[in-house]
Motif scaffolding. Structure first.
Motif, PDB file in Angstrom:
ATOM      1  N   LYS A 190      37.856  33.462  45.192  1.00 60.93           N
ATOM      2  CA  LYS A 190      38.281  32.810  43.948  1.00 60.93           C
ATOM      3  C   LYS A 190      37.085  32.241  43.192  1.00 60.93           C
ATOM      4  CE  LYS A 190      42.978  31.643  45.391  1.00 60.93           C
ATOM      5  NZ  LYS A 190      43.948  30.541  45.669  1.00 60.93           N
ATOM      6  N   LYS A 191      36.132  31.693  43.951  1.00 65.01           N
ATOM      7  CA  LYS A 191      34.916  31.177  43.306  1.00 65.01           C
ATOM      8  C   LYS A 191      34.139  32.319  42.654  1.00 65.01           C
ATOM      9  CE  LYS A 191      32.527  27.994  45.399  1.00 65.01           C
ATOM     10  NZ  LYS A 191      31.597  27.312  46.348  1.00 65.01           N
ATOM     11  N   LYS A 193      35.280  35.107  41.428  1.00 67.51           N
ATOM     12  CA  LYS A 193      35.954  35.549  40.209  1.00 67.51           C
ATOM     13  C   LYS A 193      35.618  34.633  39.031  1.00 67.51           C
ATOM     14  CE  LYS A 193      40.183  35.992  41.904  1.00 67.51           C
ATOM     15  NZ  LYS A 193      41.641  36.329  41.932  1.00 67.51           N
ATOM     16  N   ARG A 194      35.482  33.337  39.299  1.00 65.39           N
ATOM     17  CA  ARG A 194      35.084  32.412  38.229  1.00 65.39           C
ATOM     18  C   ARG A 194      33.639  32.687  37.787  1.00 65.39           C
ATOM     19  NH1 ARG A 194      37.793  28.661  41.588  1.00 65.39           N
ATOM     20  NH2 ARG A 194      35.834  27.712  42.261  1.00 65.39           N
ATOM     21  N   THR A 197      33.377  35.829  35.694  1.00 66.31           N
ATOM     22  CA  THR A 197      33.938  35.616  34.349  1.00 66.31           C
ATOM     23  C   THR A 197      32.914  34.956  33.437  1.00 66.31           C
ATOM     24  OG1 THR A 197      36.149  35.403  35.289  1.00 66.31           O
ATOM     25  CG2 THR A 197      35.820  34.537  33.074  1.00 66.31           C
TER      26      THR A 197
END
Length: 211
Positions: A190-191, A193-194, A197
């Motif tokens: 999840k980190k 993916k941030r 982005t």
């Protein structure tokens, strides 16, 4: 085992079952070829060389040209030269040169699953760790360490005493006596993916910070 015409094998060599040795190949003294090693024609192997199972030496380099919308094969008529005291791991491939020589110099140690392209020159006492891939016509210096999964683009020169860290891609020449790396360590998904982005927005963020 198949040994073709005009092959010369030195003293105290051990050739295990199911090996193939092509025409005009020369093998020095005290060499070991483990099962299923394939050596194509016109190969020269020095003394005290160990080649582990399922490795392929002097297959054609990967070269094609386009004609009428089709890939046409470029004939490779060069050689492979492996100097003294080299060890080559299992399932490694070293391609023959197009016209000249692919050379592995003395004392170099090559791990399993390494790919060395046509016309490459690998220096003395160099270490190539598992899954290294070196594209054609690259020159690797003496006492170099390429860690696991390093990829080297074609026509690259890496100087002596260089270390390249695991999973790095080498797309330009590297001067001698340095440590280089571009690998990214695994982080929580999840980190990541941030992070990914934000990356395309970095130029705009930098411009704002400069004002």
């Amino acid at each position: 085992m198949v040994i073709k015409d005009n092959v010369k094998i030195g003293n105290n060599c051990i050739i295990h079952p199911f090996c193939y040795i092509g025409e005009n190949t020369q093998i020095g003294d005290n060499c070991i070829l483990y099962p299923n090693v394939v050596i194509y024609k016109d190969t020269t192997i020095g003394n005290n060389v160990i080649i582990h199972a399922n490795s392929v030496i002097a297959a054609d380099g990967f070269g094609y040209y386009q004609e009428d919308g089709k890939h046409k094969k470029i004939k490779h008529i060069g050689k492979v030269i492996i100097e003294d005291d080299v060890e080559i791991g299992a399932n490694t491939t070293i391609d023959r040169a197009m016209l000249d020589e692919t050379v592995i110099k003395k004392g170099t140690k090559i791990d399993n699953l390494v790919m060395i392209g046509h016309n490459c020159k690998v220096g003395q006492n160099t270490i190539l760790v598992s899954q290294v891939g070196i594209a054609g016509s690259s020159k690797i210096g003496n006492n170099v360490i390429l860690a696991g999964q390093v990829g080297v683009a074609d026509h690259i020169t890496i100087g002596d005493n260089v270390i390249v860290t695991a999973k790095s891609g080498v797309g330009s020449d590297l001067p001698p006596n340095g440590i280089y790396g571009s690998s990214i360590n695994a982080i929580e998904w999840k980190k990541w993916k941030r992070v990914i982005t934000i990356l395309p927005k970095l130029p705009e963020i930098l411009k704002k910070l400069e004002k």
